[in-house]
Design an enzyme around this catalytic site. Structure first.
Site, PDB file in Angstrom:
ATOM      1  CG  ASP A  79      -1.959   1.232   1.472  1.00 51.24           C
ATOM      2  OD1 ASP A  79      -2.037   2.118  -0.247  1.00 51.24           O
ATOM      3  OD2 ASP A  79      -2.048   1.686   2.214  1.00 51.24           O
ATOM      4  CD  GLU A  99      -4.550   1.561  -4.016  1.00 52.99           C
ATOM      5  OE1 GLU A  99      -5.992   1.491  -3.545  1.00 52.99           O
ATOM      6  OE2 GLU A  99      -3.526   1.436  -2.930  1.00 52.99           O
ATOM      7  CB  CYS A 128     -13.855  -4.870   7.182  1.00 54.77           C
ATOM      8  SG  CYS A 128     -13.400  -5.767   8.412  1.00 54.77           S
ATOM      9  CB  CYS A 179     -17.316  -8.025   8.357  1.00 59.37           C
ATOM     10  SG  CYS A 179     -16.817  -6.188   8.356  1.00 59.37           S
ATOM     11  CB  CYS A 206     -14.680  -3.347  11.258  1.00 60.32           C
ATOM     12  SG  CYS A 206     -16.649  -3.587  10.158  1.00 60.32           S
ATOM     13  CB  CYS A 217     -16.697  -7.473  12.096  1.00 60.17           C
ATOM     14  SG  CYS A 217     -15.348  -7.000  11.620  1.00 60.17           S
ATOM     15  CG  ASP A 222      -0.501   2.781   6.595  1.00 64.94           C
ATOM     16  OD1 ASP A 222      -1.947   3.465   5.859  1.00 64.94           O
ATOM     17  OD2 ASP A 222       0.195   3.268   7.141  1.00 64.94           O
TER      18      ASP A 222
HETATM   19 ZN   LIG Z   1     -15.070  -5.835   9.869  1.00 59.92          ZN
END
Ligand SMILES: [Zn+2]
Length: 365
Positions: A186, A270, A323, A326, A342, A344, A351
């Site tokens: 990243d 990317e 995330c 999930c 998150c 979840c 990062d």
């Molecule tokens: Zn999550």
């Protein structure tokens, strides 16, 4: 078998006359670019249509254009045409910009036509109009490579370089690739990148020291009287530091890409356009300057040579905001949020999370 390209960069040592002709060619390429652009703009404002002009049309009015390598002018025309066609595809882009003398890159490109560009006795390069120019060839170009073109450039401190683009047929390497040997990277502005193992690729200390020294000398320059004797001296000093820094960075990038390409079978990054990113993130110069684009190009050919894969994933994939556990997309996430929790329940480190997502998406593709 497939066609591949490789670039070789060497230092040139032109004679006084050759130097003059190189400078003249660089100036002429910029001149013809600007002149043709001005006429295209004028024609468009009068008729609303495309003007397809050529350098040859300007040679009777500007006789001196005949003295320089006509392929340098043809390449300037081609670059202009590409930018101009972009404008016709999407008018919002606007007309191409004029090349200002002080800001534009001091270079021109010429093509090889049946041996007009060639290496002679391992210490000269034959070039159109210039004949043989002394050159330090520290790396042999294999006989299987065909020279396609050459770009001659001048640095801020007055050194000359040539970048030779070659084409060659490469045997397709069939490697047994292991999906467990996949790494995601990243891009991250201060530390270059964070990988999917959470490791940062940080610039070495000597590079940071050189950066600090450069900033100091640049500040000095900005306080000097423009174009005074001291100013010009300081300007060359700054240019030399710049070049030194660029060389150090390139060495470091070569080492880093050697290690990465040997260790990993898949590397996922990317597909970012660095320029638009610099603008959109308002990070200014440091983003363009830190060489991530060059890093990717070099990594790409090293992976290719080993039969491994550099996977570029869609730049619109929200790698930081998703995330990895999930799949929830946190649209509220801002650039300053380094970690987030998150729905979840997982705690997400921005990062590493992005790097792991990039790896997973790249592997799936
Ligand atoms: Zn999550």
């Amino acid at each position: 078998m497939s066609k591949q390209n490789r670039a070789y960069k060497f230092r040139l040592y032109p004679t006084k006359e050759q130097e003059e002709l190189i400078n003249k060619t660089i100036g002429s390429a910029r001149f013809i670019y600007n002149q043709m652009l001005a006429d295209k703009i004028k024609h468009y404002s009068e008729t609303g249509s495309k003007l397809n002009n050529t350098p040859a049309q300007y040679k009777s009015q500007y006789e001196w254009l005949k003295e320089v390598d006509s392929l340098a002018l043809a390449n300037a025309q081609m670059n202009l045409q590409t930018a101009y066609n972009n404008f016709f595809r999407d008018k919002k882009i606007g007309f191409p910009k004029f090349k200002a003398k002080r800001k534009s890159k001091l270079s021109y490109t010429t093509n090889n036509q049946n041996g007009t560009i060639d290496i002679v006795d391992s210490k000269y390069i034959k070039l159109p109009k210039l004949k043989e120019v002394r050159c330090k060839i520290h790396r042999q170009i294999p006989d299987t490579h065909i020279i396609k073109s050459a770009t001659i450039s001048k640095t801020g401190s007055g050194k000359y370089f040539i970048s030779i683009l070659t084409e060659y047929e490469k045997e397709d390497v069939i490697a047994n690739l292991d999906k467990n040997k996949a790494l995601g990277l990243d891009y991250s502005s201060p530390s270059f990148y964070v990988d999917s193992q959470g490791i940062e690729a940080d610039y070495p200390r000597f590079y940071r020291n050189a950066q600090t020294a450069l900033a100091k000398e640049q500040r000095k320059l900005s306080h000097m009287q423009y174009k005074s004797k001291n100013y010009l001296k300081q300007k060359i000093k700054v240019a030399k530091l710049h070049e030194h820094l660029a060389n150090q960075r390139l060495d470091w990038i070569h080492k880093l890409t050697n290690e990465l390409s040997n260790q990993w079978d898949y590397i996922c990054v990317e597909d970012i356009n660095m320029k638009s990113m610099a603008q959109s993130l308002k990070l200014g110069k440091s983003t363009n300057d830190n060489g991530f684009g060059m890093f990717r190009t070099i990594l790409q050919y090293k992976m290719n040579d080993l039969g491994k894969q550099l996977v570029k994933i869609d730049k619109w994939f929200p790698s930081s905001k998703t995330c990895r556990y999930c799949g929830y997309v946190n649209s509220e996430l801002t650039l300053s949020d380094r970690t987030w929790i998150c729905e979840c329940g997982e705690i997400i480190d921005r990062d590493i999370n992005a790097a792991i997502n990039i790896r997973n998406v790249g592997l799936a593709a």
